[in-house]
Design an enzyme around this catalytic site. Structure first.
Site, PDB file in Angstrom:
ATOM      1  N   ASP A  13     -12.416  39.732  25.688  1.00 54.12           N
ATOM      2  CA  ASP A  13     -13.385  39.416  26.743  1.00 54.12           C
ATOM      3  C   ASP A  13     -12.756  39.349  28.131  1.00 54.12           C
ATOM      4  O   ASP A  13     -13.184  38.571  28.994  1.00 54.12           O
ATOM      5  CB  ASP A  13     -14.120  38.094  26.433  1.00 54.12           C
ATOM      6  CG  ASP A  13     -14.818  38.140  25.088  1.00 54.12           C
ATOM      7  OD1 ASP A  13     -15.320  39.216  24.731  1.00 54.12           O
ATOM      8  OD2 ASP A  13     -14.852  37.103  24.394  1.00 54.12           O
ATOM      9  N   LYS A  16     -12.813  44.460  29.685  1.00 55.87           N
ATOM     10  CA  LYS A  16     -12.447  45.847  29.357  1.00 55.87           C
ATOM     11  C   LYS A  16     -13.613  46.814  29.604  1.00 55.87           C
ATOM     12  O   LYS A  16     -13.411  47.910  30.117  1.00 55.87           O
ATOM     13  CB  LYS A  16     -12.011  45.951  27.883  1.00 55.87           C
ATOM     14  CG  LYS A  16     -10.772  45.127  27.562  1.00 55.87           C
ATOM     15  CD  LYS A  16     -10.455  45.140  26.079  1.00 55.87           C
ATOM     16  CE  LYS A  16     -11.473  44.427  25.216  1.00 55.87           C
ATOM     17  NZ  LYS A  16     -11.551  42.963  25.408  1.00 55.87           N
ATOM     18  N   GLY A  40     -17.770  42.999  22.181  1.00 51.78           N
ATOM     19  CA  GLY A  40     -18.950  42.991  23.031  1.00 51.78           C
ATOM     20  C   GLY A  40     -18.476  43.331  24.423  1.00 51.78           C
ATOM     21  O   GLY A  40     -17.734  42.564  25.023  1.00 51.78           O
ATOM     22  N   HIS A  41     -18.825  44.508  24.891  1.00 52.27           N
ATOM     23  CA  HIS A  41     -18.341  44.963  26.192  1.00 52.27           C
ATOM     24  C   HIS A  41     -19.527  45.082  27.147  1.00 52.27           C
ATOM     25  O   HIS A  41     -20.467  45.816  26.882  1.00 52.27           O
ATOM     26  CB  HIS A  41     -17.627  46.316  26.055  1.00 52.27           C
ATOM     27  CG  HIS A  41     -16.408  46.235  25.168  1.00 52.27           C
ATOM     28  ND1 HIS A  41     -15.670  47.326  24.808  1.00 52.27           N
ATOM     29  CD2 HIS A  41     -15.796  45.173  24.590  1.00 52.27           C
ATOM     30  CE1 HIS A  41     -14.658  46.944  24.044  1.00 52.27           C
ATOM     31  NE2 HIS A  41     -14.724  45.636  23.881  1.00 52.27           N
ATOM     32  N   GLN A 221     -11.178  43.966  21.525  1.00 49.50           N
ATOM     33  CA  GLN A 221     -10.452  42.697  21.304  1.00 49.50           C
ATOM     34  C   GLN A 221      -9.296  42.552  22.302  1.00 49.50           C
ATOM     35  O   GLN A 221      -9.282  43.238  23.312  1.00 49.50           O
ATOM     36  CB  GLN A 221      -9.939  42.593  19.860  1.00 49.50           C
ATOM     37  CG  GLN A 221     -11.004  42.317  18.817  1.00 49.50           C
ATOM     38  CD  GLN A 221     -11.787  43.542  18.395  1.00 49.50           C
ATOM     39  OE1 GLN A 221     -11.236  44.545  17.991  1.00 49.50           O
ATOM     40  NE2 GLN A 221     -13.098  43.470  18.482  1.00 49.50           N
TER      41      GLN A 221
END
Ligand code: GDP
Ligand code: IMO
Ligand code: MG
Length: 420
Positions: A13, A16, A40-41, A221
């Site tokens: 988080d 990225k 989750g991007h 990650q």
């Protein structure tokens, strides 16, 4: 733009997705090589927010996107993501035939294992990641090439379903949530739908690299969630480090010109596990609220702490960053002071690396340098516009790490970025 790898330098988080979108403008193709929809991007462009779990963030820049063999793919989630794009972006996507598929029993087992662990739980995202990679290792996984072939899929489900049903029942006391027939029907339909995306990603990416194309690798990650080098066992089940691009895509080892470590201006972590610079007080809560530090995937509040240079220095050793992007500097704006951890005191000794043993890490006390607080004006897009104190904070981090911060991010939007 030379080939570039975007890697999370902390516990995930870091931002990225934003950076992949930004750098994606100059890329020829964008490639995911690890993890699954535990990621989750978030990408914000012109006020519009996009959340991706599997789809590479390069999709908004209209780039051809690839999912490599090292990814754990949940086809239900990918389908939802494509629906959410609402036809606004053309889905130019290829998936490697070797990509492991997350099946409903993986989701159920992930959750059941966590419950069984009680206080020793990892705090996984519950997305079936660990059980799916475990099946890859024990050679009982279903691969994308099988998902898209009814006959092969049927045979695989016939073989695996009774084993998983027994495992769930006898070890975890649960019934399998779906029947074998229901699973085949749903996944056969998904396979039929996604068959058009099958392509040998190893061949395409190798070719692109050999031709000197600009390949952008999107890590998921963060380094300390690495299955070997992270804070094991409080880690994920794949390798979020730069070296994993070679095995996760299937390309020969070669120099990569640009290895960008994405580094948040403070530290966060979701799930359990040690966190030396954690702030469990009102200040931590203040930063969590200001930085909107709630998980993109599970909505869980992220744990928050001061910047930990020991952590990022260790990430540099593990990844070989050529530069960093420092994100969320704006979140620290307005604080009276900012602390940076420059070493750990561990049983009377001072160390500047993350120890391999979790027991040792738990004993480590951060050694801080206190820096003056700073303000960041909204709409700042050039380095010169930053106050002296803000520049000092960036320079202090650069000096500690020995890596230049070539990009500084001061807001979620694509344009809220300082490129130096
Ligand atoms: P990722 O998993 O590394 O892609 O990061 P996430 O998207 O899960 O979390 C980063 C969050 O911070 C997202 O909500 C981004 O929109 C947001 N973000 C990224 N860069 C910045 C920044 O510089 N400032 C602020 N305030 N938010 C940012
Ligand atoms: P992005 O790509 C933050 C964490 C989980 C848990 C541990 C294991 O958005 O940075 P898993 O479901 O992978 O078995 O959970 O890893 N985790 C993440 N934390 N960002 C992520 O991805 C994460 N992916 C997994 O919270 O602690
Ligand atoms: Mg995330």
């Amino acid at each position: 733009m030379p080939s570039t790898v975007v890697i999370g330098a902390q516990w995930g988080d870091e931002g990225k997705g934003k950076v992949v979108d930004l750098l994606g403008g100059n890329a020829d193709i964008v490639v995911r090589f690890n993890g699954g929809n535990n990621a989750g991007h978030t990408v914000v462009v012109k006020g519009q927010k996009y959340k991706f779990h599997l789809m590479p963030s390069g999709i908004i820049q209209g780039k051809k996107c690839y999912i490599g063999a090292g990814v754990a793919l949940d086809p239900r989630v990918l389908k939802q993501e494509i629906i959410q794009l609402g036809g606004k972006f053309e889905v130019k996507l290829s998936i490697d035939p070797r990509t492991q598929i997350i099946m409903p029993w993986h989701n159920q087992l992930d959750k059941a294992k966590e419950v069984a662990k009680g206080d020793a739980k990892i705090g996984t995202t519950g997305r079936g990641i660990g059980p799916c990679y475990a099946d890859r290792a024990t050679r009982t996984g279903i691969r994308f090439e099988e998902l898209v072939n009814s006959e092969k899929l049927g045979k695989k489900i016939d073989l695996i379903y009774p084993q998983k049903k027994r495992l769930l029942k006898e070890i975890y006391g649960q019934e399998m949530a779906m029947s074998k027939e229901e699973i085949f029907k749903e996944y056969n339909a998904l396979g039929t739908e996604f068959a058009k995306h099958l392509e040998d990603v190893s061949i395409v990416v190798s070719k692109n690299m050999n031709e000197g194309k600009n390949v952008l690798f999107e890590g998921a990650q963060g380094t300390f969630l690495d299955n070997d080098f992270g804070t094991y066992p409080y880690v994920t089940s794949s390798h979020p480090t730069a070296g994993a691009i070679f095995t996760g895509v299937g390309i020969g080892v070669r120099p990569i010109e640009r290895i960008v470590g994405i580094v948040k201006a403070y530290t966060t972590r979701v799930g359990e596990g040690p966190f030396p610079t954690e702030l469990e007080d009102d200040l931590g809560e203040q930063i969590r609220q200001k930085g909107a530090e709630f998980g993109t995937t599970t909505g869980r509040p992220r744990r928050v702490g001061w910047f930990d240079a020991v952590l990022v220095k260790t990430a540099h050793r593990l990844n070989g960053f050529t530069e960093i992007t420092l994100t969320k500097l704006d979140v620290l704006s307005g604080l009276e002071k900012a602390k940076v951890c420059t070493g750990y005191e561990c049983e009377g000794k001072t160390i500047d690396f993350v120890p391999s043993s979790l027991d040792d890490l738990k004993k480590c006390k951060p050694i801080y340098t206190e820096l003056p607080g700073f303000e960041i004006k909204e709409g700042t897009t050039s380095y010169d516009e930053l106050s002296k104190e803000a520049k000092d904070y960036v320079a202090f981090i650069e000096k500690e790490l020995g890596i230049p911060a070539k990009i500084v991010s001061v807001g979620p939007g694509r344009e809220e970025t300082i490129v130096r």
